[in-house]
Design an enzyme around this catalytic site. Structure first.
Site, PDB file in Angstrom:
ATOM      1  CG  ASP A  10      22.648  42.191  -4.949  1.00  0.00           C
ATOM      2  OD1 ASP A  10      22.319  41.821  -6.095  1.00  0.00           O
ATOM      3  OD2 ASP A  10      21.831  42.457  -4.058  1.00  0.00           O
ATOM      4  CE  LYS A  32      25.119  49.720  -3.988  1.00  0.00           C
ATOM      5  NZ  LYS A  32      25.753  49.415  -2.711  1.00  0.00           N
ATOM      6  CG  ASP A  59      28.314  52.135  -1.929  1.00  0.00           C
ATOM      7  OD1 ASP A  59      28.846  53.023  -1.219  1.00  0.00           O
ATOM      8  OD2 ASP A  59      27.467  51.337  -1.515  1.00  0.00           O
ATOM      9  CE  LYS A  61      28.457  51.584   2.360  1.00  0.00           C
ATOM     10  NZ  LYS A  61      28.217  50.809   1.127  1.00  0.00           N
ATOM     11  CG  LEU A  62      37.156  55.551  -0.990  1.00  0.00           C
ATOM     12  CD1 LEU A  62      37.830  56.592  -1.868  1.00  0.00           C
ATOM     13  CD2 LEU A  62      37.834  54.197  -1.122  1.00  0.00           C
ATOM     14  CG  HIS A  63      36.554  55.380   7.338  1.00  0.00           C
ATOM     15  ND1 HIS A  63      35.669  54.871   8.261  1.00  0.00           N
ATOM     16  CD2 HIS A  63      37.244  56.343   7.993  1.00  0.00           C
ATOM     17  CE1 HIS A  63      35.805  55.509   9.413  1.00  0.00           C
ATOM     18  NE2 HIS A  63      36.770  56.409   9.274  1.00  0.00           N
ATOM     19  CG  ASP A  64      43.211  54.743   5.257  1.00  0.00           C
ATOM     20  OD1 ASP A  64      44.027  55.274   6.049  1.00  0.00           O
ATOM     21  OD2 ASP A  64      43.315  53.575   4.859  1.00  0.00           O
ATOM     22  CB  THR A 115      20.220  50.960   5.813  1.00  0.00           C
ATOM     23  OG1 THR A 115      20.892  50.144   4.841  1.00  0.00           O
ATOM     24  CG2 THR A 115      20.085  52.375   5.272  1.00  0.00           C
ATOM     25  CD  GLN A 184      19.706  47.007   4.092  1.00  0.00           C
ATOM     26  OE1 GLN A 184      19.992  47.920   4.863  1.00  0.00           O
ATOM     27  NE2 GLN A 184      20.569  46.533   3.214  1.00  0.00           N
ATOM     28  NE  ARG A 205      19.590  42.083  -0.247  1.00  0.00           N
ATOM     29  CZ  ARG A 205      19.982  42.040   1.017  1.00  0.00           C
ATOM     30  NH1 ARG A 205      20.132  40.871   1.613  1.00  0.00           N
ATOM     31  NH2 ARG A 205      20.219  43.154   1.675  1.00  0.00           N
TER      32      ARG A 205
END
Length: 224
Positions: A10, A32, A59, A61-64, A115, A184, A205
């Site tokens: 990150d 990741k 990562d 997070k494909l959404h279509d 999460t 989280q 983190r």
């Protein structure tokens, strides 16, 4: 997998990310790379991290709609990710097409419930039932769709593992004992998640923002 820890990078600056991974690579099992990193550095950045010699978990997070997700997956195959994510809520056809379009050596796993969400958040989006119920429903759908596994919190992985014996389970939102949960809401320790059946432990983190990232990675590895 000898070391199930995948470091969530990150860090927005590419050189800083490479330095971090190089520093701890002997005590993690993979890296990741999420949306923040990919938007900043694209495929070039993924290649740069991959050159450090660790498996890459992309990562995004494909959404279509199914066709769009399949085309995106095909475009990403050149990066040879070890793991790719899609959203289980995209439905069966989307997940089936995503798996069909993925590279032979890429595990496709479905994100069930972030999460950072809890039961109240679910209610606000029109989903009834507990987070556990929601995750179990989506896990069953992902399994029926032919995916390799799911992403879920450590609070659900034990129950999902009992239902899906040979599934591949990615658990994020982990915090070693005594560490702040931050944003989280459903967290457990890395050791607890591993004992309950997690295949991959995503940790960010607690390593990346530690005063001594190398020692933090060693400490987590020692608990496993």
């Amino acid at each position: 997998m000898s070391n199930p820890v995948f470091l969530a990078v990150d860090v927005p600056q590419l050189e800083a990310a490479k330095d971090l991974v190089s520093k701890v690579k002997g005590h993690i099992g993979g890296v990741k790379l999420g949306l923040e990193f990919f938007c900043a550095h694209g495929t070039h950045g993924v290649h740069e991290i991959a050159h450090l010699g660790l498996p890459v978990f992309l990562d995004l997070k494909l959404h279509d709609i199914p066709n769009t997700v399949a085309a995106a997956m095909q475009s990403l195959n050149v990066l040879e990710p070890s793991i790719m994510t899609v959203h289980a809520s995209g439905g069966r056809a989307m997940m089936e097409d995503a798996k069909a379009a993925a590279g032979e050596n890429t595990k496709v796993v479905a994100v069930t419930m972030l999460t950072s969400l809890d039961e109240r958040d679910l209610e606000r989006t029109g989903v009834s039932g507990t987070p556990h119920d929601h995750v179990m429903r989506l896990a069953e759908l992902a399994q029926a769709s032919g995916l390799d596994g799911i992403v879920c919190s450590g609070q659900e992985v034990g129950a999902v593992h009992k239902q899906w014996k040979n599934g591949f389970f990615v658990v994020p939102g982990l915090r070693p004992g005594g560490k702040s949960a931050g944003d989280q809401k459903r967290v457990v320790t890395p050791r607890k998640a591993r004992d309950d059946g997690a295949s991959v432990l995503v940790i960010g983190r607690p390593i990346s923002r530690a005063d001594d990232p190398l020692q933090a990675a060693r400490d987590i590895e020692a608990t496993l």
